[in-house]
Design a protein around this motif. Structure first.
Motif, PDB file in Angstrom:
ATOM      1  N   ARG A  85     -15.552  -5.364 -18.373  1.00 27.38           N
ATOM      2  CA  ARG A  85     -16.613  -5.444 -19.719  1.00 27.38           C
ATOM      3  C   ARG A  85     -16.302  -6.245 -20.860  1.00 27.38           C
ATOM      4  O   ARG A  85     -17.135  -6.626 -21.321  1.00 27.38           O
ATOM      5  CB  ARG A  85     -17.077  -3.725 -19.891  1.00 27.38           C
ATOM      6  CG  ARG A  85     -18.161  -3.423 -18.703  1.00 27.38           C
ATOM      7  CD  ARG A  85     -18.759  -2.147 -19.508  1.00 27.38           C
ATOM      8  NE  ARG A  85     -17.894  -1.135 -19.932  1.00 27.38           N
ATOM      9  CZ  ARG A  85     -17.254  -0.237 -19.235  1.00 27.38           C
ATOM     10  NH1 ARG A  85     -17.398   0.040 -17.885  1.00 27.38           N
ATOM     11  NH2 ARG A  85     -16.536   0.865 -19.896  1.00 27.38           N
ATOM     12  N   LEU A  86     -15.098  -5.919 -21.128  1.00 29.52           N
ATOM     13  CA  LEU A  86     -14.425  -6.556 -22.480  1.00 29.52           C
ATOM     14  C   LEU A  86     -14.693  -7.943 -22.273  1.00 29.52           C
ATOM     15  O   LEU A  86     -15.088  -8.616 -23.326  1.00 29.52           O
ATOM     16  CB  LEU A  86     -13.190  -6.115 -22.684  1.00 29.52           C
ATOM     17  CG  LEU A  86     -12.206  -6.652 -23.908  1.00 29.52           C
ATOM     18  CD1 LEU A  86     -13.096  -6.284 -25.193  1.00 29.52           C
ATOM     19  CD2 LEU A  86     -10.821  -6.254 -23.944  1.00 29.52           C
ATOM     20  N   VAL A  87     -14.108  -8.420 -21.237  1.00 35.42           N
ATOM     21  CA  VAL A  87     -13.949 -10.093 -21.117  1.00 35.42           C
ATOM     22  C   VAL A  87     -15.435 -10.488 -20.953  1.00 35.42           C
ATOM     23  O   VAL A  87     -15.873 -11.561 -21.787  1.00 35.42           O
ATOM     24  CB  VAL A  87     -13.373 -10.340 -19.499  1.00 35.42           C
ATOM     25  CG1 VAL A  87     -13.689 -11.858 -19.401  1.00 35.42           C
ATOM     26  CG2 VAL A  87     -11.944  -9.947 -19.963  1.00 35.42           C
ATOM     27  N   ALA A  88     -16.251  -9.913 -20.424  1.00 41.40           N
ATOM     28  CA  ALA A  88     -17.899 -10.152 -20.356  1.00 41.40           C
ATOM     29  C   ALA A  88     -18.440 -10.223 -21.810  1.00 41.40           C
ATOM     30  O   ALA A  88     -19.339 -11.306 -22.287  1.00 41.40           O
ATOM     31  CB  ALA A  88     -18.746  -9.361 -19.574  1.00 41.40           C
ATOM     32  N   TRP A  89     -18.119  -8.889 -22.544  1.00 39.47           N
ATOM     33  CA  TRP A  89     -18.490  -8.953 -23.787  1.00 39.47           C
ATOM     34  C   TRP A  89     -18.058  -9.968 -24.752  1.00 39.47           C
ATOM     35  O   TRP A  89     -18.797 -10.597 -25.656  1.00 39.47           O
ATOM     36  CB  TRP A  89     -18.317  -7.375 -24.471  1.00 39.47           C
ATOM     37  CG  TRP A  89     -18.467  -7.075 -25.877  1.00 39.47           C
ATOM     38  CD1 TRP A  89     -19.805  -6.766 -26.208  1.00 39.47           C
ATOM     39  CD2 TRP A  89     -17.576  -7.574 -26.804  1.00 39.47           C
ATOM     40  NE1 TRP A  89     -19.691  -6.676 -27.799  1.00 39.47           N
ATOM     41  CE2 TRP A  89     -18.494  -6.975 -28.412  1.00 39.47           C
ATOM     42  CE3 TRP A  89     -16.420  -7.630 -27.105  1.00 39.47           C
ATOM     43  CZ2 TRP A  89     -17.844  -7.071 -29.172  1.00 39.47           C
ATOM     44  CZ3 TRP A  89     -15.807  -7.533 -28.148  1.00 39.47           C
ATOM     45  CH2 TRP A  89     -16.333  -7.280 -29.453  1.00 39.47           C
ATOM     46  N   ALA A  90     -16.736 -10.436 -24.698  1.00 42.52           N
ATOM     47  CA  ALA A  90     -16.267 -11.194 -25.459  1.00 42.52           C
ATOM     48  C   ALA A  90     -16.730 -12.696 -25.157  1.00 42.52           C
ATOM     49  O   ALA A  90     -16.874 -13.492 -26.278  1.00 42.52           O
ATOM     50  CB  ALA A  90     -14.525 -11.243 -25.638  1.00 42.52           C
TER      51      ALA A  90
ATOM     52  N   GLU B  18     -30.794 -22.858 -28.977  1.00 39.21           N
ATOM     53  CA  GLU B  18     -29.848 -22.480 -30.258  1.00 39.21           C
ATOM     54  C   GLU B  18     -28.990 -21.669 -29.768  1.00 39.21           C
ATOM     55  O   GLU B  18     -29.042 -20.132 -30.038  1.00 39.21           O
ATOM     56  CB  GLU B  18     -30.477 -22.220 -31.301  1.00 39.21           C
ATOM     57  CG  GLU B  18     -31.192 -23.207 -32.130  1.00 39.21           C
ATOM     58  CD  GLU B  18     -32.021 -22.924 -33.305  1.00 39.21           C
ATOM     59  OE1 GLU B  18     -31.285 -22.944 -34.307  1.00 39.21           O
ATOM     60  OE2 GLU B  18     -33.128 -22.840 -33.190  1.00 39.21           O
ATOM     61  N   ARG B  19     -28.159 -21.520 -28.712  1.00 41.99           N
ATOM     62  CA  ARG B  19     -27.442 -20.731 -27.970  1.00 41.99           C
ATOM     63  C   ARG B  19     -25.824 -21.000 -27.968  1.00 41.99           C
ATOM     64  O   ARG B  19     -25.483 -22.352 -27.808  1.00 41.99           O
ATOM     65  CB  ARG B  19     -27.867 -20.146 -26.771  1.00 41.99           C
ATOM     66  CG  ARG B  19     -29.133 -19.266 -26.832  1.00 41.99           C
ATOM     67  CD  ARG B  19     -29.539 -19.101 -25.482  1.00 41.99           C
ATOM     68  NE  ARG B  19     -28.591 -18.118 -24.614  1.00 41.99           N
ATOM     69  CZ  ARG B  19     -28.595 -16.897 -24.828  1.00 41.99           C
ATOM     70  NH1 ARG B  19     -29.315 -16.357 -25.899  1.00 41.99           N
ATOM     71  NH2 ARG B  19     -27.750 -16.013 -24.160  1.00 41.99           N
ATOM     72  N   GLY B  20     -24.942 -20.124 -27.856  1.00 41.97           N
ATOM     73  CA  GLY B  20     -23.394 -20.392 -27.920  1.00 41.97           C
ATOM     74  C   GLY B  20     -22.675 -19.113 -27.497  1.00 41.97           C
ATOM     75  O   GLY B  20     -23.071 -18.166 -27.848  1.00 41.97           O
ATOM     76  N   PRO B  21     -21.286 -19.475 -27.345  1.00 44.76           N
ATOM     77  CA  PRO B  21     -20.520 -18.343 -27.074  1.00 44.76           C
ATOM     78  C   PRO B  21     -20.434 -17.574 -28.482  1.00 44.76           C
ATOM     79  O   PRO B  21     -20.188 -18.263 -29.602  1.00 44.76           O
ATOM     80  CB  PRO B  21     -19.078 -19.227 -26.809  1.00 44.76           C
ATOM     81  CG  PRO B  21     -19.273 -20.430 -26.430  1.00 44.76           C
ATOM     82  CD  PRO B  21     -20.561 -20.957 -27.119  1.00 44.76           C
ATOM     83  N   LEU B  22     -20.183 -16.254 -28.324  1.00 43.76           N
ATOM     84  CA  LEU B  22     -20.187 -15.396 -29.490  1.00 43.76           C
ATOM     85  C   LEU B  22     -18.653 -14.980 -29.809  1.00 43.76           C
ATOM     86  O   LEU B  22     -18.491 -14.012 -30.794  1.00 43.76           O
ATOM     87  CB  LEU B  22     -20.807 -14.227 -29.077  1.00 43.76           C
ATOM     88  CG  LEU B  22     -22.493 -14.575 -28.870  1.00 43.76           C
ATOM     89  CD1 LEU B  22     -23.147 -13.030 -28.563  1.00 43.76           C
ATOM     90  CD2 LEU B  22     -23.131 -14.871 -30.033  1.00 43.76           C
ATOM     91  N   LEU B  23     -17.820 -15.480 -29.145  1.00 48.88           N
ATOM     92  CA  LEU B  23     -16.400 -15.288 -29.399  1.00 48.88           C
ATOM     93  C   LEU B  23     -15.978 -14.997 -30.733  1.00 48.88           C
ATOM     94  O   LEU B  23     -15.417 -14.359 -31.432  1.00 48.88           O
ATOM     95  CB  LEU B  23     -15.396 -16.288 -28.703  1.00 48.88           C
ATOM     96  CG  LEU B  23     -13.945 -15.994 -28.655  1.00 48.88           C
ATOM     97  CD1 LEU B  23     -13.577 -14.802 -28.119  1.00 48.88           C
ATOM     98  CD2 LEU B  23     -13.176 -17.020 -28.357  1.00 48.88           C
ATOM     99  N   GLY B  24     -16.157 -16.215 -31.633  1.00 51.05           N
ATOM    100  CA  GLY B  24     -16.008 -16.167 -33.060  1.00 51.05           C
ATOM    101  C   GLY B  24     -16.561 -15.068 -33.863  1.00 51.05           C
ATOM    102  O   GLY B  24     -15.935 -14.431 -34.583  1.00 51.05           O
ATOM    103  N   LEU B  25     -17.825 -14.775 -33.445  1.00 48.39           N
ATOM    104  CA  LEU B  25     -18.377 -13.665 -34.125  1.00 48.39           C
ATOM    105  C   LEU B  25     -17.620 -12.238 -33.993  1.00 48.39           C
ATOM    106  O   LEU B  25     -17.367 -11.428 -34.641  1.00 48.39           O
ATOM    107  CB  LEU B  25     -19.701 -13.455 -33.653  1.00 48.39           C
ATOM    108  CG  LEU B  25     -20.954 -14.481 -34.206  1.00 48.39           C
ATOM    109  CD1 LEU B  25     -22.119 -14.315 -33.845  1.00 48.39           C
ATOM    110  CD2 LEU B  25     -20.877 -15.191 -35.738  1.00 48.39           C
ATOM    111  N   ARG B  26     -17.129 -12.171 -32.612  1.00 52.44           N
ATOM    112  CA  ARG B  26     -16.295 -10.933 -32.152  1.00 52.44           C
ATOM    113  C   ARG B  26     -15.050 -10.880 -33.096  1.00 52.44           C
ATOM    114  O   ARG B  26     -14.592  -9.910 -33.247  1.00 52.44           O
ATOM    115  CB  ARG B  26     -16.177 -11.077 -30.879  1.00 52.44           C
ATOM    116  CG  ARG B  26     -17.241 -11.287 -29.639  1.00 52.44           C
ATOM    117  CD  ARG B  26     -18.487 -10.326 -29.878  1.00 52.44           C
ATOM    118  NE  ARG B  26     -19.373 -10.575 -28.564  1.00 52.44           N
ATOM    119  CZ  ARG B  26     -20.508 -10.112 -28.487  1.00 52.44           C
ATOM    120  NH1 ARG B  26     -21.199  -9.693 -29.820  1.00 52.44           N
ATOM    121  NH2 ARG B  26     -21.139  -9.994 -27.309  1.00 52.44           N
ATOM    122  N   LEU B  27     -14.533 -12.220 -33.268  1.00 57.62           N
ATOM    123  CA  LEU B  27     -13.194 -12.198 -33.998  1.00 57.62           C
ATOM    124  C   LEU B  27     -13.436 -11.719 -35.483  1.00 57.62           C
ATOM    125  O   LEU B  27     -12.600 -11.011 -36.202  1.00 57.62           O
ATOM    126  CB  LEU B  27     -12.292 -13.386 -33.772  1.00 57.62           C
ATOM    127  CG  LEU B  27     -11.919 -13.512 -32.204  1.00 57.62           C
ATOM    128  CD1 LEU B  27     -11.529 -15.298 -32.170  1.00 57.62           C
ATOM    129  CD2 LEU B  27     -10.879 -12.569 -31.840  1.00 57.62           C
TER     130      LEU B  27
END
Lengths: 141, 286
Positions: free
Chosen positions: B12-17, B147-156
């Motif tokens: 779940r963490l990996v999917a969320w990140a 207008e979509r992309g990975p949210l990783l930066g926002l999570r960080l």
């Protein structure tokens, strides 16, 4: 990658805040941590021969107004700051018995510095140093 | 069973990140960061202050990269360059070079947020790059790019916010602060000097304020990760930062913290809010 960076962001401040490490390259989050330490809050009074005390306004006594008074008069820092103001008052008021009730700011809170027990126009007896009245040096310099 | 639970939590963490979502929040963060970088460092980076070729290069890099970052032209490269420049200013000039006026908390937060912003596809929305992508698609008769992309930066960025609240709250968990004395001392230092009106009423008010601040910071440290708490906690956080901004010389700290709330809020909610404020932009996207 996420776990490594997030863990770094969350755990690295421990180096300074838990383990006492000092490095400019590591950021702690001790905001405004030492600001105000050493500040002295004091009320002055003049004691007469019968032991009665009359409060004095340090600004009026020195012919100043608070708004335009120099910083050393408005914000006394450390016992030295208190004694500087006391010295000016003694010089201006002449031969008086000047007393002060003063507290000094430390990281642990307010600590009593003077309780009116000494005439500040006379040399003070040796006194133990109050710990924590100077910044701990956590700020990067 | 425990292993399965652990695995599912990890999954779940990996999917969320690794999730993808709207790039509007990161675009807003990018624009806001460019403005805040100018507000904090702009004056210092004016070429007249640059002593030596290295500082000239740093100044030119700073203004070029942040300007491109602001308008969203060659955005990924511009934001990455801005991150490198600002990190050099913080670590190279500030920490290693001894210019300690550049390594305060608000400088670090700006630098960190810029580096994390560089990890996002922040040019896919609200940018010249977006306009060029739409024009290219129109020319080719292709659908408008998402207008979509990975949210990783926002999570960080959320992790950065959480860390700040957590360690700031931990730092305040000492009798000197919780009693209200440290707040009184701040008031004395900045406002009242040695005429601080110490007394019972002030002591009670300061102690209540101190405990409330610590409780709010701990709540925000956890709450930024919990969307259900946002409706209550984030407005309180904005109020706290607004009060700090007005009362203390926090420079860009409060504004940067509030800007990073955009990383915490559910991206579709940010996109809807932007669409409400700028419906024509929304129509253009459709």
């Amino acid at each position: 990658m996420f776990v490594a960076v997030a863990a770094g962001l969350l755990l690295i401040p421990a180096y300074r805040q838990l383990f006492g490490g000092r490095s400019r390259f590591v950021r702690d989050w001790e905001l405004f941590n030492e600001v105000g330490v050493g500040l002295v809050v004091a009320e002055f009074s003049v004691r007469d021969g019968q032991g009665r005390e009359a409060p004095i306004d340090r600004y009026a006594a020195l012919g100043r107004e608070r708004a335009t008074a120099p910083r050393w008069l408005r914000t006394m820092t450390g016992e030295a700051g208190l004694m500087r103001v006391a010295g000016e008052l003694c010089a201006r008021l002449g031969s008086v018995d000047l007393r002060a009730r003063a507290r000094i700011a430390t990281m642990r809170g307010w600590v009593l510095l003077h309780a009116g027990e000494h005439d500040l126009c006379r040399p003070l007896p040796p006194r133990p140093q109050i710990p924590g009245t100077r910044p701990r040096g956590h700020e990067d310099r | 069973m425990a292993t399965k639970t652990g695995e599912s939590a990890w999954a779940r963490l990996v999917a969320w990140a690794a999730a993808e979502g709207s790039t509007v929040p990161m675009a807003l963060v990018r624009i806001g960061l460019a403005l805040l970088l100018w507000a904090r460092w702009g004056e210092d980076m004016v070429l007249v202050h640059a002593d030596g070729p290295a500082m000239v290069a740093l100044s030119l890099g700073f203004f070029t990269a942040t300007a491109l970052m602001f308008v969203g032209l060659w955005t990924r490269a511009a934001t990455a360059t801005a991150a490198i420049v600002v990190a050099t200013m913080y670590f190279g000039v500030g920490a290693a070079g001894g210019r300690t006026a550049w390594i305060h908390h608000h400088h670090f937060l700006l630098m960190s947020a810029t580096v994390l912003c560089a990890l996002t596809p922040c040019g896919r929305s609200l940018s010249i790059d977006r306009g060029r992508a739409l024009a290219r698609a129109s020319r080719l008769g292709a659908p408008a790019p998402d207008e979509r992309g990975p949210l990783l930066g926002l999570r960080l960025m959320t992790a950065q916010l959480s860390a700040i609240y957590l360690w700031s709250a931990i730092d305040k968990c000492e009798p000197g602060f919780l009693s209200g004395a440290r707040l009184e001392q701040l008031a004395g230092f900045y406002y009242f000097g040695s005429d601080l009106p110490l007394g019972t009423a002030m002591t009670i008010a300061s102690a209540i304020a101190a405990s409330s601040i610590v409780a709010l910071e701990f709540a925000l440290a956890i709450g930024v990760w919990r969307p259900r708490w946002h409706r209550v906690l984030l407005p309180l956080g904005v109020l706290l930062h607004a009060a700090l901004y007005v009362l203390l010389p926090v420079h860009t700290f409060s504004a940067t913290m509030v800007l990073l709330y955009l990383a915490v809020i559910d991206p579709p909610a940010v996109e809807r809010a932007v669409a409400r404020v700028a419906p024509r932009a929304d129509a253009a996207r459709g």
